[in-house]
Scaffold this motif. Sequence first.
Motif, PDB file in Angstrom:
ATOM      1  N   VAL B   4       0.853  -1.185   0.000  1.00  0.00           N
ATOM      2  CA  VAL B   4       0.000   0.000   0.000  1.00  0.00           C
ATOM      3  C   VAL B   4       0.886   1.230   0.000  1.00  0.00           C
ATOM      4  N   GLN B   6       0.627   5.377   0.226  1.00  0.00           N
ATOM      5  CA  GLN B   6      -0.109   6.632   0.376  1.00  0.00           C
ATOM      6  C   GLN B   6       0.821   7.725  -0.135  1.00  0.00           C
ATOM      7  N   CYS B  23      -4.319   6.907  -2.422  1.00  0.00           N
ATOM      8  CA  CYS B  23      -3.867   5.579  -1.989  1.00  0.00           C
ATOM      9  C   CYS B  23      -3.780   4.674  -3.210  1.00  0.00           C
ATOM     10  N   TYR B  25      -2.401   0.630  -4.378  1.00  0.00           N
ATOM     11  CA  TYR B  25      -2.078  -0.656  -3.808  1.00  0.00           C
ATOM     12  C   TYR B  25      -1.603  -1.596  -4.904  1.00  0.00           C
ATOM     13  N   LEU B  33     -10.622  -3.102   0.577  1.00  0.00           N
ATOM     14  CA  LEU B  33      -9.919  -1.850   0.815  1.00  0.00           C
ATOM     15  C   LEU B  33     -10.603  -1.046   1.907  1.00  0.00           C
ATOM     16  N   TRP B  35     -10.326   2.651   4.592  1.00  0.00           N
ATOM     17  CA  TRP B  35      -9.724   3.869   5.107  1.00  0.00           C
ATOM     18  C   TRP B  35     -10.080   3.975   6.587  1.00  0.00           C
ATOM     19  N   LYS B  49     -15.226   1.318   3.769  1.00  0.00           N
ATOM     20  CA  LYS B  49     -14.594   0.118   3.233  1.00  0.00           C
ATOM     21  C   LYS B  49     -15.225  -0.255   1.905  1.00  0.00           C
ATOM     22  N   ALA B  65     -14.952   7.331  -1.046  1.00  0.00           N
ATOM     23  CA  ALA B  65     -13.770   6.847  -1.754  1.00  0.00           C
ATOM     24  C   ALA B  65     -14.215   6.077  -2.977  1.00  0.00           C
ATOM     25  N   HIS B  75      -8.749   6.281  -3.679  1.00  0.00           N
ATOM     26  CA  HIS B  75      -8.550   7.631  -3.149  1.00  0.00           C
ATOM     27  C   HIS B  75      -9.730   8.068  -2.284  1.00  0.00           C
ATOM     28  N   LEU B  76      -9.406   8.773  -1.237  1.00  0.00           N
ATOM     29  CA  LEU B  76     -10.409   9.266  -0.284  1.00  0.00           C
ATOM     30  C   LEU B  76     -10.694  10.735  -0.572  1.00  0.00           C
ATOM     31  N   TYR B  89      -4.770   9.754   8.456  1.00  0.00           N
ATOM     32  CA  TYR B  89      -5.640   8.858   7.698  1.00  0.00           C
ATOM     33  C   TYR B  89      -4.805   7.722   7.124  1.00  0.00           C
ATOM     34  N   CYS B  91      -4.795   4.173   4.766  1.00  0.00           N
ATOM     35  CA  CYS B  91      -5.388   3.272   3.791  1.00  0.00           C
ATOM     36  C   CYS B  91      -4.906   1.857   4.121  1.00  0.00           C
TER      37      CYS B  91
END
Lengths: 115, 115
Positions: B4, B6, B23, B25, B33, B35, B49, B65, B75-76, B89, B91
Amino acid sequence: EAEVAQSPRYKITEKSQAVAFWCDPISGHATLYWYRQILGQGPELLVQFQDESVVDDSQLPKDRFSAERLKGVDSTLKIQPAELGDSAMYLCASSDRDRRGDTQYFGPGTRLTVL
Amino acid sequence: AQSVTQLDSQVPVFEEAPVELRCNYSSSVSVYLFWYVQYPNQGLQLLLKYLSGSTLVKGINGFEAEFNKSQTSFHLRKPSVHISDTAEYFCAVSEEDTGGFKTIFGAGTRLFVKA
């Protein structure tokens, strides 16, 4: 709402001393995790239990760290002897293995300072 | 092996402005996934999630997200941030393993909301 309990919240110790942390997961959660989080970094898994059995302890420094979950409910993480580099936040989390994706619920953590 | 990333360690933003925390991965199998948000001296709290279905996931506190499989990103976003969103935060990526699930966390993005 059910929560993961941890104690103590803060612990200050001197190097070479022994310390122990306790975690009580959410009732019914079969999976329990111990993480170490160094300031400014993400959590790193130390040990994972499924009921009372260790599933993954590959990153646990076994010369000084030990963890147990004797009855498959609460758990204790011990460090003996503590070293300066062990200063970190120790997080406990639990999850319900029947749920997909491993949603983890975290306790408030124990902040350890080793002097 | 899963990983992962970020992409931003810190994101400063003014109050009421939109924000995106990135984020990415990597994994060889299907993933789940997450956050999480962490306030100072506290444990991690689940924001949202992605398990399956709609790629746009809505979470608590107005966050959402989007899962993008082709770009392996999650991405958040929040359209308008508040001072109280200042936090770290994380991920996280989870994939099924022989012992259950294996979850790893990113290094975290510190969101700092300025007045």
